[in-house]
Motif scaffolding. Structure first.
Motif, mmCIF file in Angstrom:
data_model
loop_
_atom_site.group_PDB
_atom_site.id
_atom_site.type_symbol
_atom_site.label_atom_id
_atom_site.label_comp_id
_atom_site.label_asym_id
_atom_site.label_seq_id
_atom_site.Cartn_x
_atom_site.Cartn_y
_atom_site.Cartn_z
ATOM 1 N N ARG A 286 -3.720 8.340 4.928
ATOM 2 C CA ARG A 286 -4.553 7.166 4.738
ATOM 3 C C ARG A 286 -3.847 6.218 3.787
ATOM 4 O O ARG A 286 -3.190 6.649 2.845
ATOM 5 C CB ARG A 286 -5.923 7.557 4.183
ATOM 6 C CG ARG A 286 -6.718 8.470 5.088
ATOM 7 C CD ARG A 286 -8.013 8.909 4.446
ATOM 8 N NE ARG A 286 -7.778 9.724 3.251
ATOM 9 C CZ ARG A 286 -8.755 10.343 2.579
ATOM 10 N NH1 ARG A 286 -9.994 10.225 2.988
ATOM 11 N NH2 ARG A 286 -8.467 11.054 1.514
ATOM 12 N N ALA A 287 -4.002 4.938 4.049
ATOM 13 C CA ALA A 287 -3.377 3.933 3.200
ATOM 14 C C ALA A 287 -4.277 3.621 2.017
ATOM 15 O O ALA A 287 -5.499 3.543 2.150
ATOM 16 C CB ALA A 287 -3.106 2.668 4.007
ATOM 17 N N VAL A 288 -3.659 3.457 0.850
ATOM 18 C CA VAL A 288 -4.370 3.038 -0.355
ATOM 19 C C VAL A 288 -3.749 1.714 -0.804
ATOM 20 O O VAL A 288 -2.578 1.674 -1.161
ATOM 21 C CB VAL A 288 -4.260 4.083 -1.478
ATOM 22 C CG1 VAL A 288 -5.045 3.622 -2.701
ATOM 23 C CG2 VAL A 288 -4.747 5.440 -1.009
ATOM 24 N N ALA B 264 -7.503 3.196 6.189
ATOM 25 C CA ALA B 264 -7.277 2.747 4.817
ATOM 26 C C ALA B 264 -8.537 2.960 3.994
ATOM 27 O O ALA B 264 -9.651 2.812 4.493
ATOM 28 C CB ALA B 264 -6.869 1.273 4.789
ATOM 29 N N LEU B 265 -8.329 3.337 2.735
ATOM 30 C CA LEU B 265 -9.446 3.591 1.835
ATOM 31 C C LEU B 265 -9.878 2.308 1.132
ATOM 32 O O LEU B 265 -9.029 1.502 0.734
ATOM 33 C CB LEU B 265 -9.046 4.638 0.789
ATOM 34 C CG LEU B 265 -8.735 6.033 1.308
ATOM 35 C CD1 LEU B 265 -8.278 6.925 0.163
ATOM 36 C CD2 LEU B 265 -9.943 6.639 1.990
ATOM 37 N N PRO B 266 -11.175 2.103 0.950
ATOM 38 C CA PRO B 266 -11.670 0.900 0.254
ATOM 39 C C PRO B 266 -11.606 1.040 -1.259
ATOM 40 O O PRO B 266 -12.518 0.661 -1.976
ATOM 41 C CB PRO B 266 -13.110 0.795 0.754
ATOM 42 C CG PRO B 266 -13.522 2.206 0.976
ATOM 43 C CD PRO B 266 -12.283 2.922 1.481
ATOM 44 N N VAL B 267 -10.515 1.641 -1.743
ATOM 45 C CA VAL B 267 -10.245 1.734 -3.180
ATOM 46 C C VAL B 267 -8.848 1.175 -3.385
ATOM 47 O O VAL B 267 -8.090 1.008 -2.429
ATOM 48 C CB VAL B 267 -10.330 3.195 -3.693
ATOM 49 C CG1 VAL B 267 -11.728 3.743 -3.528
ATOM 50 C CG2 VAL B 267 -9.321 4.076 -2.959
ATOM 51 N N ALA B 268 -8.503 0.873 -4.634
ATOM 52 C CA ALA B 268 -7.215 0.230 -4.866
ATOM 53 C C ALA B 268 -6.510 0.821 -6.069
ATOM 54 O O ALA B 268 -7.136 1.323 -7.003
ATOM 55 C CB ALA B 268 -7.404 -1.274 -5.069
ATOM 56 N N PHE C 180 0.841 -1.192 0.000
ATOM 57 C CA PHE C 180 0.000 0.000 0.000
ATOM 58 C C PHE C 180 0.876 1.242 0.000
ATOM 59 O O PHE C 180 2.067 1.179 0.303
ATOM 60 C CB PHE C 180 -0.948 0.013 1.216
ATOM 61 C CG PHE C 180 -0.253 -0.002 2.557
ATOM 62 C CD1 PHE C 180 0.041 1.164 3.242
ATOM 63 C CD2 PHE C 180 0.097 -1.207 3.140
ATOM 64 C CE1 PHE C 180 0.680 1.130 4.468
ATOM 65 C CE2 PHE C 180 0.722 -1.259 4.375
ATOM 66 C CZ PHE C 180 1.015 -0.077 5.044
ATOM 67 N N VAL C 181 0.294 2.346 -0.371
ATOM 68 C CA VAL C 181 0.966 3.640 -0.323
ATOM 69 C C VAL C 181 0.139 4.554 0.566
ATOM 70 O O VAL C 181 -1.029 4.296 0.850
ATOM 71 C CB VAL C 181 1.132 4.268 -1.733
ATOM 72 C CG1 VAL C 181 1.998 3.389 -2.603
ATOM 73 C CG2 VAL C 181 -0.225 4.489 -2.376
ATOM 74 N N LEU C 182 0.758 5.630 1.017
ATOM 75 C CA LEU C 182 0.076 6.570 1.888
ATOM 76 C C LEU C 182 -0.394 7.785 1.115
ATOM 77 O O LEU C 182 0.349 8.350 0.302
ATOM 78 C CB LEU C 182 0.991 7.014 3.030
ATOM 79 C CG LEU C 182 1.280 5.962 4.093
ATOM 80 C CD1 LEU C 182 2.146 6.544 5.188
ATOM 81 C CD2 LEU C 182 -0.005 5.402 4.664
ATOM 82 N N ALA D 152 -10.741 -4.458 -2.967
ATOM 83 C CA ALA D 152 -10.261 -3.267 -2.261
ATOM 84 C C ALA D 152 -10.834 -3.166 -0.851
ATOM 85 O O ALA D 152 -10.130 -2.787 0.089
ATOM 86 C CB ALA D 152 -10.602 -2.016 -3.071
ATOM 87 N N ALA D 153 -12.106 -3.465 -0.678
ATOM 88 C CA ALA D 153 -12.725 -3.348 0.644
ATOM 89 C C ALA D 153 -12.074 -4.308 1.640
ATOM 90 O O ALA D 153 -11.759 -3.925 2.774
ATOM 91 C CB ALA D 153 -14.226 -3.604 0.547
ATOM 92 N N GLN D 154 -11.843 -5.547 1.208
ATOM 93 C CA GLN D 154 -11.190 -6.517 2.094
ATOM 94 C C GLN D 154 -9.772 -6.094 2.431
ATOM 95 O O GLN D 154 -9.309 -6.250 3.561
ATOM 96 C CB GLN D 154 -11.169 -7.899 1.450
ATOM 97 C CG GLN D 154 -12.545 -8.522 1.241
ATOM 98 C CD GLN D 154 -13.098 -8.263 -0.153
ATOM 99 O OE1 GLN D 154 -13.113 -7.119 -0.614
ATOM 100 N NE2 GLN D 154 -13.536 -9.323 -0.822
ATOM 101 N N ALA D 155 -9.060 -5.548 1.440
ATOM 102 C CA ALA D 155 -7.686 -5.104 1.670
ATOM 103 C C ALA D 155 -7.643 -3.955 2.671
ATOM 104 O O ALA D 155 -6.760 -3.893 3.536
ATOM 105 C CB ALA D 155 -7.044 -4.686 0.349
#
Length: 283
Positions: free
Chosen positions: A72-74, A98-102, A61-63, A83-86
């Protein structure tokens, strides 16, 4: 109960510390391309591989910085639909929002880590490092030898980046309105930067979010700067984003000669050396 809360607080501080170590370990030397976001090498890998065991195709992930100073982590994912599970896994593992996007990734964390282990076993002097932001393995080997070395190491050539590489970005000048003689250039110039590589690339810039531009004559000769007109908001603070393949981003262009020259044809020179044509019209 007090002990339980203290133990929880201690664990929280520990995971935050691990996250900071993971995100801030800049193992590439100065001047090398690095995402400066999640370049790491070592025991922190286990945490990412644990997440991949829960979320197939997890690639780190990146910040994403926020105005309040927090980040926030992406997640980076081979399968963006997870994305949601990650996001849940990153929050639970690192105690980071963390955001539920990827961000789409080509290689999973396991693929990258296994490549580093294989290279390090065969040639430790290559100093392989996983750069999760770039979704690649960075090695201390000449770029011209990477085809041969990839075969020797038994890893895909496409996942290797030479530490010496400095990617070239396509730059284009966007003018917001007609520039006339004597009219200040501020607010009228924007520069579009595009990643033309087939891999993510780190784009570093400063000047408080602006891209500095030099005004040259049509023959490439620099014009003298106006006395006292150096731009005060230019700083040494490094800002950095990772552009995905084909991705373009616009930045405000900041001309280091504030007042517009007389009408005519000019060139603007970017920090990376691109020459962009500029026309200044008569009043």
């Amino acid at each position: 109960m007090g002990r339980s809360m203290a133990e929880h607080s201690s664990r929280t501080r520990h995971w935050r510390g691990v996250a900071c170590a993971l995100l801030l370990s800049l193992l590439a030397p100065a001047g090398a391309e690095t995402s400066m976001l999640v370049a790491s090498n070592g025991p922190e890998w286990k945490l990412l591989l644990d997440i991949q065991a829960r979320v197939p195709g997890f690639a780190g992930f990146v910040l994403q910085p926020r105005q309040n100073g927090h980040s926030r982590a992406v997640p980076l994912l081979v399968f963006p639909n997870l994305a949601a599970q990650a996001a849940v896994a990153v929050r639970e593992t690192f105690n980071l929002p963390a955001l539920p996007v990827a961000i789409p990734a080509r290689y999973s964390a396991r693929t990258l880590v296994e490549a580093v282990r294989r290279i390090a076993a065969k040639q430790p002097s290559a100093q392989p490092v996983v750069d999760f932001g770039l979704n690649r393995v960075v090695v201390d080997s000449p770029r011209s030898y990477l085809d041969e070395l990839a075969r020797e190491w038994g890893v895909p050539r496409a996942l290797l980046v030479a530490r010496e590489e400095k990617p070239q970005f396509e730059e284009k000048l966007l003018v917001r309105g007609q520039i006339t003689a004597g009219k200040p250039l501020e607010g009228l110039l924007r520069v579009q930067v595009r990643n033309t590589l087939d891999r993510p690339a780190a784009f570093a810039y400063g000047c408080s979010g602006f891209l500095p531009l030099r005004v040259l004559t049509s023959r490439g000769q620099p014009l003298p700067e106006e006395p006292g007109e150096s731009i005060p908001i230019c700083t040494d603070e490094l800002m950095l984003i990772v552009l995905q393949p084909g991705e373009a981003r616009e930045f405000p262009g900041l001309a280091l000669r504030v007042k517009a020259p007389p009408a005519g044809k000019y060139l603007l020179k970017t920090e990376r050396g691109a020459l962009l044509p500029l026309t200044i019209w008569p009043r």
